[in-house]
Design a protein around this motif. Structure first.
Motif, PDB file in Angstrom:
ATOM      1  N   GLU A  77       4.783 -29.805  32.897  1.00 22.59           N
ATOM      2  CA  GLU A  77       5.696 -31.147  32.565  1.00 22.59           C
ATOM      3  C   GLU A  77       5.967 -31.016  31.220  1.00 22.59           C
ATOM      4  OE1 GLU A  77       3.225 -34.197  34.353  1.00 22.59           O
ATOM      5  OE2 GLU A  77       3.772 -33.564  36.371  1.00 22.59           O
ATOM      6  N   LYS A 112      -0.341 -28.264  35.678  1.00 29.14           N
ATOM      7  CA  LYS A 112       0.698 -29.124  36.013  1.00 29.14           C
ATOM      8  C   LYS A 112       1.239 -30.019  34.861  1.00 29.14           C
ATOM      9  CE  LYS A 112       2.172 -33.234  38.837  1.00 29.14           C
ATOM     10  NZ  LYS A 112       1.563 -34.243  39.590  1.00 29.14           N
ATOM     11  N   ASP A 113       0.193 -30.510  34.001  1.00 30.34           N
ATOM     12  CA  ASP A 113       0.664 -31.002  32.829  1.00 30.34           C
ATOM     13  C   ASP A 113       1.461 -30.242  31.897  1.00 30.34           C
ATOM     14  OD1 ASP A 113      -0.769 -33.437  33.916  1.00 30.34           O
ATOM     15  OD2 ASP A 113      -2.523 -32.853  32.822  1.00 30.34           O
TER      16      ASP A 113
END
Length: 87
Positions: free
Chosen positions: A55, A51-52
């Motif tokens: 992003e 997810k990081d």
């Protein structure tokens, strides 16, 4: 190629693919009922890492990461990958 493009390619074409492969391996362990709490915690951490990175790709497309930060991130990714190979 700009350093932002280099980082984007590294994340899209290598890092996320490696993370997805590892997530698949963890799911296979869980499906085979050979898991323990450590595997489930590791899966959670890896999913958060994915997810990081996703992003980060959004930030890159918006131009929110400068050259210096891109270089630092690339160096960190390469160091993490190097450590994984040594394990």
């Amino acid at each position: 190629m700009t350093i932002q493009e280099e980082l984007e390619n590294l994340i899209k074409n290598e890092v996320l693919i490696e993370i997805e492969d590892y997530i698949d391996e963890l799911f296979e362990i869980i499906a085979a009922k050979k898991d323990d709490d450590n595997i489930k915690e590791e899966l959670k951490q890896i999913q958060e890492m994915k997810k990081d990175f996703e992003e980060m790709l959004v930030d890159l497309t918006h131009g929110d990461i400068d050259d210096e930060e891109c270089k630092e991130i690339i160096d960190e990714i390469n160091e993490m990958r190097k450590e994984d190979l040594e394990d």
